[in-house]
Write an enzyme that holds these catalytic residues in place. Structure first.
Site, short mmCIF file in Angstrom:
data_model
loop_
_atom_site.label_atom_id
_atom_site.label_comp_id
_atom_site.label_asym_id
_atom_site.label_seq_id
_atom_site.Cartn_x
_atom_site.Cartn_y
_atom_site.Cartn_z
CG ASP A 164 -3.26 3.80 4.11
OD1 ASP A 164 -4.29 3.60 4.78
OD2 ASP A 164 -3.00 3.17 3.05
CD1 TRP A 198 -2.06 -2.15 2.08
CD2 TRP A 198 -2.86 -1.49 0.10
NE1 TRP A 198 -3.02 -3.04 1.69
CE2 TRP A 198 -3.53 -2.68 0.48
CE3 TRP A 198 -3.20 -0.89 -1.12
CZ2 TRP A 198 -4.52 -3.27 -0.30
CZ3 TRP A 198 -4.18 -1.50 -1.91
CH2 TRP A 198 -4.83 -2.66 -1.50
CE LYS A 202 -8.68 -3.36 4.16
NZ LYS A 202 -7.59 -2.52 3.72
C1 LIG Z 1 -7.04 -2.15 2.28
C2 LIG Z 1 -6.04 -1.08 2.30
C3 LIG Z 1 -5.92 -0.13 1.26
C4 LIG Z 1 -6.80 -0.17 0.04
O1 LIG Z 1 -8.06 0.25 0.37
P1 LIG Z 1 -9.20 0.40 -0.74
O2 LIG Z 1 -10.31 0.99 0.08
O3 LIG Z 1 -9.48 -0.96 -1.26
O4 LIG Z 1 -8.71 1.32 -1.78
C5 LIG Z 1 -4.97 0.85 1.39
N1 LIG Z 1 -4.16 0.93 2.45
C6 LIG Z 1 -4.23 0.03 3.46
C7 LIG Z 1 -3.31 0.16 4.62
C8 LIG Z 1 -5.16 -1.00 3.42
O5 LIG Z 1 -5.24 -1.89 4.42
#
Ligand SMILES: *Cc1c(COP(=O)(O)O)cnc(C)c1O
Length: 362
Positions: free
Chosen positions: A174, A104, A198
């Protein structure tokens, strides 16, 4: 009530609290005497305004978000933020720093490179992202427009335990897979973002928490929908927001408040859960964790047996016994147990009992 549900260790979309699902079900046909489902109502209605206001109020309260930060409810997932962050924050010096701690983080870096001079200050790719790299402040760009990290690395199961000191450069993180899992000092960041699927709600809403002075400086060519100002000027309702997900997010926040009071207690519960599994992994002769101890995540716990056939056998037998989605990410192999807020402690205890049994029999 017994719904015959499994223990779901999915990395995302992932388990939601049972009482939240029950409440959503109970309110499905007629929300709060409106005669409609939340799915059906106008986002411009007074009833819906109450729902989005309540979700924002609870998020501000639970995360202790200071008044000089805007809270936005957007679409496009965390992945859209990989573009929105550089487009909105990177127009001044067209430069940003990145720590590469997984896929990511790397995607965020690659997307930003399309718009600005993206600089890698550290990476843990040399060892399959199994640790958080040591950061050398002297390598940080003093004139960067922002400094990006992925706080919890969902795929590899690592987490920053210490934040980089970026001085006046806004820190961007993030936090998709660790939001609401423990307290976080929002004031240390310029911007935080998280896809909801999540730890917060069903897939469909992305929460952005951004310091107000960072809004309004986007590149001229930024599409209207990708400009934070568009959404902050319109209370996240420039266009139709992901209405139902925002409602579900509110229910999850209420669940945290009612059951834990706040994120201090949430953290204790998550530590208790994660430690049950880590303690077993540290003592097992068959299973072992893949992450360096000082970098371990509270939310995502990858482990292996060292034999891919045995891994596959374990995943298959676990599934039969009601422990699902334990297969690791294809880039790591083995297994991964995601133990988000909504995973009950019994789920982890029973998983470890099952692992002990499997170890004995194999
Ligand atoms: C799942 C995840 C993403 C991607 O998220 P989307 O909503 O599918 O774009 C990005 N960063 C992290 C840390 C993630 O766990």
């Amino acid at each position: 009530m017994n719904y015959n549900r499994v223990y779901n260790f999915s990395a995302g979309p992932s388990v939601l609290p049972e009482s939240v699902l029950e409440k959503a079900a109970a309110e499905m046909m007629n929300y709060n005497q409106s005669g409609q489902s939340v799915m059906e109502m106008s986002h411009r209605s007074k009833v819906y305004q109450g729902i989005i206001d309540n979700t924002e109020k609870l998020l501000r309260e639970i995360m202790n978000i200071p008044d000089n930060y805007e809270v936005l409810f957007l679409q496009g997932g965390a992945s859209t933020q990989f573009a929105m962050v550089p487009l909105n924050l990177g127009s001044k010096n067209k430069k940003a720093d990145f720590v590469i701690t997984g896929q990511w983080a790397k995607k965020a870096y690659k997307e930003a490179s399309r718009y600005l001079d993206a600089n890698v200050v550290a990476s843990s790719e040399d060892q399959t992202f199994s640790y958080i790299p040591q950061l050398d402040e002297s390598s940080f760009s003093k004139d960067a427009d922002f400094f990006h990290i992925c706080l919890n690395n969902t795929i590899y199961g690592t987490k920053f335990s210490e934040l980089p000191n970026t001085a006046d450069v806004p820190l961007v993180a993030d936090i998709s897979s660790c939001i609401l899992s423990e307290p976080i000092d929002v004031s240390k960041f310029g911007l935080l973002y998280a896809g909801a699927q999540k730890n917060m709600a069903p897939a469909g809403v992305t929460v952005v928490i951004v310091r107000k002075d960072l809004i309004g400086n986007a590149f001229d060519f930024t599409p209207t929908m990708l400009n934070y100002k568009t959404h902050s000027d319109n209370g996240s309702m420039f266009n139709t927001p992901p209405c139902y997900c925002i409602y579900m997010c509110g229910l999850v926040l209420e669940w945290i408040k009612e059951n834990f009071g706040g994120l201090e207690e949430m953290k204790k519960y998550n530590e208790e859960k994660a430690n049950i599994l880590y303690d077993y992994l540290d003592n097992s002769k068959m299973f072992k964790g893949t992450v360096r101890k000082d970098s371990r995540s509270l939310m995502n716990i990858p482990f292996v047996t060292g034999d891919s056939d045995l891994d596959a056998k374990f995943v298959a037998e676990a599934t039969k016994n009601g422990f699902v989605n334990l297969k690791g990410h294809r880039s790591v192999g083995g297994m991964r147990a995601s133990v988000y807020n909504a995973m009950p402690i019994e789920g982890v205890k029973k998983l470890v009992e099952f692992m002990k049994e499997f170890e004995k029999n194999n």
